[in-house]
Motif scaffolding. Structure first.
Motif, PDB file in Angstrom:
ATOM      1  N   ILE A  94     116.905   4.501  14.563  1.00 28.45           N
ATOM      2  CA  ILE A  94     117.362   3.555  15.588  1.00 28.45           C
ATOM      3  C   ILE A  94     117.330   2.129  15.060  1.00 28.45           C
ATOM      4  N   THR A  95     116.228   1.759  14.413  1.00 29.49           N
ATOM      5  CA  THR A  95     116.085   0.402  13.886  1.00 29.49           C
ATOM      6  C   THR A  95     117.134   0.097  12.830  1.00 29.49           C
ATOM      7  N   GLU A  96     117.350   1.033  11.927  1.00 28.68           N
ATOM      8  CA  GLU A  96     118.356   0.828  10.878  1.00 28.68           C
ATOM      9  C   GLU A  96     119.750   0.681  11.474  1.00 28.68           C
ATOM     10  N   ASN A  97     120.086   1.538  12.428  1.00 25.52           N
ATOM     11  CA  ASN A  97     121.407   1.461  13.064  1.00 25.52           C
ATOM     12  C   ASN A  97     121.615   0.126  13.765  1.00 25.52           C
ATOM     13  N   LEU A  98     120.584  -0.351  14.460  1.00 28.16           N
ATOM     14  CA  LEU A  98     120.686  -1.624  15.168  1.00 28.16           C
ATOM     15  C   LEU A  98     120.798  -2.805  14.204  1.00 28.16           C
ATOM     16  N   LYS A  99     120.060  -2.749  13.118  1.00 29.96           N
ATOM     17  CA  LYS A  99     120.110  -3.847  12.140  1.00 29.96           C
ATOM     18  C   LYS A  99     121.487  -3.956  11.508  1.00 29.96           C
ATOM     19  N   HIS A 100     122.106  -2.824  11.200  1.00 35.36           N
ATOM     20  CA  HIS A 100     123.451  -2.842  10.620  1.00 35.36           C
ATOM     21  C   HIS A 100     124.474  -3.321  11.643  1.00 35.36           C
ATOM     22  N   LEU A 137     113.622  -5.298  17.863  1.00 35.50           N
ATOM     23  CA  LEU A 137     112.523  -4.546  18.474  1.00 35.50           C
ATOM     24  C   LEU A 137     112.713  -4.460  19.993  1.00 35.50           C
ATOM     25  N   ILE A 138     113.065  -5.582  20.618  1.00 36.58           N
ATOM     26  CA  ILE A 138     113.303  -5.592  22.064  1.00 36.58           C
ATOM     27  C   ILE A 138     114.455  -4.659  22.425  1.00 36.58           C
ATOM     28  N   LEU A 139     115.523  -4.704  21.626  1.00 32.90           N
ATOM     29  CA  LEU A 139     116.690  -3.866  21.869  1.00 32.90           C
ATOM     30  C   LEU A 139     116.346  -2.383  21.704  1.00 32.90           C
ATOM     31  N   ARG A 140     115.515  -2.074  20.694  1.00 27.49           N
ATOM     32  CA  ARG A 140     115.102  -0.691  20.478  1.00 27.49           C
ATOM     33  C   ARG A 140     114.291  -0.175  21.668  1.00 27.49           C
ATOM     34  N   ASN A 141     113.397  -1.013  22.210  1.00 27.63           N
ATOM     35  CA  ASN A 141     112.598  -0.608  23.365  1.00 27.63           C
ATOM     36  C   ASN A 141     113.465  -0.418  24.612  1.00 27.63           C
ATOM     37  N   TYR A 177     116.375   3.464  28.319  1.00 26.19           N
ATOM     38  CA  TYR A 177     117.658   4.056  28.711  1.00 26.19           C
ATOM     39  C   TYR A 177     117.732   5.525  28.298  1.00 26.19           C
ATOM     40  N   PHE A 178     117.288   5.830  27.084  1.00 27.91           N
ATOM     41  CA  PHE A 178     117.358   7.189  26.543  1.00 27.91           C
ATOM     42  C   PHE A 178     116.559   8.165  27.409  1.00 27.91           C
ATOM     43  N   CYS A 179     115.400   7.743  27.853  1.00 24.33           N
ATOM     44  CA  CYS A 179     114.579   8.604  28.725  1.00 24.33           C
ATOM     45  C   CYS A 179     115.284   8.852  30.051  1.00 24.33           C
ATOM     46  N   ASP A 180     115.836   7.794  30.640  1.00 31.08           N
ATOM     47  CA  ASP A 180     116.556   7.946  31.908  1.00 31.08           C
ATOM     48  C   ASP A 180     117.746   8.882  31.769  1.00 31.08           C
ATOM     49  N   VAL A 181     118.585   8.633  30.765  1.00 28.22           N
ATOM     50  CA  VAL A 181     119.825   9.404  30.647  1.00 28.22           C
ATOM     51  C   VAL A 181     119.551  10.856  30.260  1.00 28.22           C
ATOM     52  N   SER A 182     118.466  11.106  29.528  1.00 26.80           N
ATOM     53  CA  SER A 182     118.109  12.479  29.173  1.00 26.80           C
ATOM     54  C   SER A 182     117.739  13.274  30.417  1.00 26.80           C
ATOM     55  N   SER A 223     128.750  -5.449  24.775  1.00 30.46           N
ATOM     56  CA  SER A 223     128.448  -6.052  26.078  1.00 30.46           C
ATOM     57  C   SER A 223     127.041  -5.686  26.544  1.00 30.46           C
ATOM     58  N   ASN A 224     126.615  -4.456  26.298  1.00 30.26           N
ATOM     59  CA  ASN A 224     125.258  -3.985  26.616  1.00 30.26           C
ATOM     60  C   ASN A 224     124.848  -2.948  25.578  1.00 30.26           C
ATOM     61  N   PRO A 225     124.393  -3.402  24.423  1.00 31.43           N
ATOM     62  CA  PRO A 225     124.158  -2.486  23.291  1.00 31.43           C
ATOM     63  C   PRO A 225     123.058  -1.451  23.499  1.00 31.43           C
ATOM     64  N   GLU A 226     122.124  -1.699  24.415  1.00 28.15           N
ATOM     65  CA  GLU A 226     121.025  -0.751  24.597  1.00 28.15           C
ATOM     66  C   GLU A 226     121.486   0.584  25.158  1.00 28.15           C
ATOM     67  N   TYR A 227     122.722   0.641  25.687  1.00 32.79           N
ATOM     68  CA  TYR A 227     123.199   1.871  26.326  1.00 32.79           C
ATOM     69  C   TYR A 227     124.003   2.783  25.400  1.00 32.79           C
ATOM     70  N   TYR A 228     124.021   2.459  24.107  1.00 35.90           N
ATOM     71  CA  TYR A 228     124.696   3.356  23.161  1.00 35.90           C
ATOM     72  C   TYR A 228     123.658   4.290  22.538  1.00 35.90           C
ATOM     73  N   LEU A 229     124.085   5.436  22.042  1.00 32.10           N
ATOM     74  CA  LEU A 229     123.165   6.445  21.516  1.00 32.10           C
ATOM     75  C   LEU A 229     122.778   6.135  20.062  1.00 32.10           C
ATOM     76  N   TRP A 230     121.915   5.146  19.885  1.00 29.74           N
ATOM     77  CA  TRP A 230     121.529   4.699  18.549  1.00 29.74           C
ATOM     78  C   TRP A 230     120.665   5.704  17.804  1.00 29.74           C
ATOM     79  N   SER A 231     120.083   6.663  18.499  1.00 36.16           N
ATOM     80  CA  SER A 231     119.251   7.670  17.831  1.00 36.16           C
ATOM     81  C   SER A 231     120.095   8.720  17.119  1.00 36.16           C
TER      82      SER A 231
END
Length: 311
Positions: free
Chosen positions: A60-66, A77-81, A86-91, A287-295
Motif C-alpha cells: 500500500i505504501t509503495e503504491n501510494l508513494k508512486h 501515512l495518513i492516506l494509508r490509514n 475504507y477497506f474494512c468498511d467496504v469488505s 479526487s478521493n484517493p483513499e477509496y481506491y484499492l491500493w492493497s
C-alpha cells in the motif's frame, strides 16, 4: 454428468472442505448483522489490520508513494490509514450484500446516468460498461433494477474455493443480473448479441493483466498492463462504452454514476479507448484517493522489452 453424481458432489462438499465451508457460514452470519453492529466490527477490524496485522503495509505504501510523489511521508501515512478504514468498511459491506434487503438498498444507494445507459443499450443492441476498484463496486450489481435490458457482470472465478465463489455469485446475482466468468465473457455476450437481445456488459477493467499483454500504459505514474478484451469487444460490436464510478455520500451510502466514454468505438483504435478509460479513473481516484484499492498488487509486472508503451 448425471444428476445423481452432481447431488453426491454437492453433499460431500462440506466434508471435503470443512474449513472453507465454515468460513462461508461465518460470512453469512456477518451478513445478517444490522449496520450498526457491522460498522462496530469494522472499527475493531481497522485497529487489527492497521496496528497488529499491518495488512500489506509495504504494498500500500509503495503504491501510494508512486501515485503521489509530491506527498510527504506523513501525508502518505495518513492516506494509508484512511485507506485501511475504507477497506474494512467496504469488505464488510461486500459481505452484507448477501442479505441486503431492497428497503436497505433504496436507503443507501442512488444512481445517476442510468437512463442514457439503458436507452443507448436498447438502441444499439448493447453497451459496454467499464468499472474499477473504487469505493463499493460490489453493490453496483443492483444496477440491474435500473435497467430494462440484461446486465452481465464479468468476474474472476476463485480458484480452489467453490464455497466462497458460490457465496459471492449468489450475492451479486440477487438483483437479477447474470455473473459471467471472465474466460466466457465474450462468448456469452456475443450469444446475446446474436439474439438481438440488448445487454450491458459490465467489467472491472482495472484488473492486473499478464505481463504478456500488448496494452501497456501509464496509470497513476506507473507502467501497467491492461486486458485487451473490453476494448476489442467494444470495437467489434461498435456498442457505446460507458464509465462507472461510485461516489461516497456517507458511511454505507453511495451514488453510482454512469457517463458515456466512447459513443462510436469502431471509429477509434484500442489505444484511444483505453487512454480515455485511464484518464477517467485517474480523475476520480485523485479526487478521493483513499477509496481506491491500493492493497491490490496492480503494478507487480514489468513491461517486457519490445512492448511499446501507449502514449
Amino acid at each position: 454428468m448425471s444428476k445423481k453424481k452432481i447431488q453426491n458432489q454437492k453433499s460431500s462438499g462440506f466434508f471435503s472442505n470443512p474449513g472453507k465451508w465454515t468460513v462461508v457460514v461465518l460470512l453469512k452470519a456477518i451478513a445478517l448483522l444490522p449496520f450498526g453492529c457491522l460498522y462496530f466490527l469494522s472499527d475493531v477490524l481497522y485497529v487489527v489490520i492497521k496496528a497488529l496485522v499491518k495488512y500489506r503495509s509495504n504494498v500500500i505504501t509503495e503504491n501510494l508513494k508512486h501515485a503521489f510523489p509530491e506527498k510527504s511521508e506523513n501525508e502518505i501515512l495518513i492516506l494509508r490509514n484512511k485507506f485501511y478504514r475504507y477497506f474494512c468498511d467496504v469488505s464488510l459491506e461486500s459481505i452484507k450484500l448477501y442479505h441486503l434487503s431492497e428497503k436497505q438498498l433504496q436507503k443507501r444507494i442512488t444512481f445517476s446516468g442510468t437512463e442514457e445507459l439503458d436507452a443507448m443499450a436498447k438502441e444499439r443492441n448493447g453497451a459496454i460498461l467499464l468499472a474499477f476498484h473504487y469505493n463499493n463496486w460490489e453493490w453496483s450489481s443492483a444496477l440491474q433494477q435500473q435497467l430494462t435490458c440484461r446486465l452481465l457482470m464479468v468476474y474472476n472465478k476463485m480458484r480452489d474455493n467453490a464455497a466462497m465463489d458460490d457465496f459471492l455469485q449468489n450475492a451479486r446475482q440477487k438483483w437479477g443480473g447474470e455473473a459471467v466468468q471472465m474466460g466466457r465473457a465474450a462468448k456469452v455476450a456475443f450469444q446475446y448479441f446474436g439474439k438481438t437481445e440488448p445487454v450491458v456488459l459490465g467489467l472491472i477493467a482495472d484488473q492486473s493483466a499478464l505481463a504478456s499483454s500488448q496494452l501497456w500504459a501509464m496509470f497513476m505514474n506507473r507502467e501497467a498492463a491492461f486486458f485487451a478484451g473490453p476494448v476489442k469487444i467494444a470495437r467489434k460490436t461498435n456498442q457505446p462504452v460507458f464509465f462507472q464510478y461510485a461516489q461516497k455520500l456517507g458511511r454505507g451510502k453511495y451514488q453510482y454514476h454512469y457517463e458515456l466514454l466512447v459513443e462510436e468505438p469502431a471509429k477509434m483504435d484500442d489505444k484511444e479507448i483505453l487512454l480515455r478509460y485511464i484518464e477517467k479513473m485517474e480523475e476520480v481516484i485523485k479526487s478521493n484517493p483513499e477509496y481506491y484499492l491500493w492493497s491490490h498488487k496492480r503494478w507487480k509486472h514489468k513491461r517486457p522489452e519490445g512492448t511499446a508503451l501507449i502514449q
